[in-house]
Motif scaffolding. Structure first.
Motif, PDB file in Angstrom:
ATOM      1  N   ASP A 159      -1.462  -1.651   8.406  1.00 34.13           N
ATOM      2  CA  ASP A 159      -3.230  -0.934   9.207  1.00 34.13           C
ATOM      3  C   ASP A 159      -3.309  -0.348  10.464  1.00 34.13           C
ATOM      4  N   TYR A 160      -2.023  -1.295  11.092  1.00 36.58           N
ATOM      5  CA  TYR A 160      -2.115  -1.063  12.689  1.00 36.58           C
ATOM      6  C   TYR A 160      -0.721  -1.363  12.435  1.00 36.58           C
ATOM      7  N   LYS A 161      -0.054  -0.461  12.448  1.00 38.30           N
ATOM      8  CA  LYS A 161       1.574  -0.009  13.430  1.00 38.30           C
ATOM      9  C   LYS A 161       2.487  -0.358  14.677  1.00 38.30           C
ATOM     10  N   GLU A 162       0.761   0.108  14.761  1.00 38.52           N
ATOM     11  CA  GLU A 162       0.957   0.469  16.648  1.00 38.52           C
ATOM     12  C   GLU A 162       1.158  -0.871  17.294  1.00 38.52           C
ATOM     13  N   LYS A 211       0.681  -1.214   0.095  1.00 43.11           N
ATOM     14  CA  LYS A 211       0.239  -0.061  -0.303  1.00 43.11           C
ATOM     15  C   LYS A 211       1.146   1.165  -0.211  1.00 43.11           C
ATOM     16  N   ASN A 212       2.067   1.358  -1.146  1.00 38.71           N
ATOM     17  CA  ASN A 212       2.761   2.027  -1.265  1.00 38.71           C
ATOM     18  C   ASN A 212       3.494   2.938  -0.194  1.00 38.71           C
ATOM     19  N   ASN A 213       3.760   1.897   0.857  1.00 41.73           N
ATOM     20  CA  ASN A 213       4.561   2.065   2.532  1.00 41.73           C
ATOM     21  C   ASN A 213       5.566   0.650   2.439  1.00 41.73           C
ATOM     22  N   TYR A 214       7.184   1.105   2.967  1.00 42.51           N
ATOM     23  CA  TYR A 214       7.480  -0.274   2.875  1.00 42.51           C
ATOM     24  C   TYR A 214       7.101  -0.709   4.500  1.00 42.51           C
ATOM     25  N   VAL A 215       6.538  -1.694   5.054  1.00 38.55           N
ATOM     26  CA  VAL A 215       5.739  -2.337   5.875  1.00 38.55           C
ATOM     27  C   VAL A 215       7.105  -2.848   6.820  1.00 38.55           C
TER      28      VAL A 215
END
Length: 176
Positions: A137-140, A76-80
């Motif tokens: 979606d829920y990085k925290e 989704k356009n981010n390095y996760v």
């Protein structure tokens, strides 16, 4: 006294020998291609995770960081997250195989190991996929999932498979 412990020592010795042999083979595999970046098996898993994520609506691309031996998941356009050798679950599979073969029971040992490896492989694919979704979606919650929940899931799966092997296969004739 030694006679009483002979069966236990035999199982322990088989476990240690099998574990060390498999670990040495795996280390040889890793050393043979360390200049090529992430090992082929780990890259294969990353590609499968990427395909799975794309199929469920999480657009994913991979970035091969050969210099650092890793693959980045671009979701989704981010390095996760990034995939490194330790993410492929081979060390967990080696532990599983060593334990089951320590309680060798003929051809059913091979069938159980094969089935167990397939289960662990699928669990690992799902683990990485869900981690990427959590990080997107829920990085925290990412650290909690990566450091606590997913190790519990993968090692819990191994322990559950071991318990099934011991209860229904390895000790079956001894308890009858």
């Amino acid at each position: 006294m030694f006679k009483d412990f002979k069966p236990v020592l035999g199982i322990l010795l088989r476990f240690i020998i099998i574990y060390l042999v498999l670990l040495l083979i795996y280390q040889f595999y890793l050393n043979s291609g360390k200049d090529l970046g992430l090992d082929p098996f780990s890259r294969w898993i990353a590609n499968q995770v990427s395909s799975l994520q794309n199929s469920i609506g999480y657009p994913t691309e991979l970035y091969n960081d050969i210099k650092n031996g890793q693959v980045w998941f671009y979701v989704k356009n981010n390095y996760v997250t990034r995939m490194v050798e330790g993410c492929n679950a081979i060390s967990v599979m080696i532990l599983f195989v060593s334990f089951v073969f320590a309680f060798y029971k003929g051809s059913k040992t091979f069938l159980f190991v094969l089935a167990g490896l397939v289960i662990l492989y699928i669990m690992n694919l799902l683990r990485i996929t869900v981690l990427n979704i959590v990080m997107a979606d829920y990085k925290e919650y990412g650290k909690t999932f990566h450091d606590y929940i997913f190790p519990a899931v993968i090692y819990g799966s191994v322990v559950l498979l071991w318990m099934i092997w011991i209860k229904f296969f390895a000790l079956r004739h001894e308890n009858s």
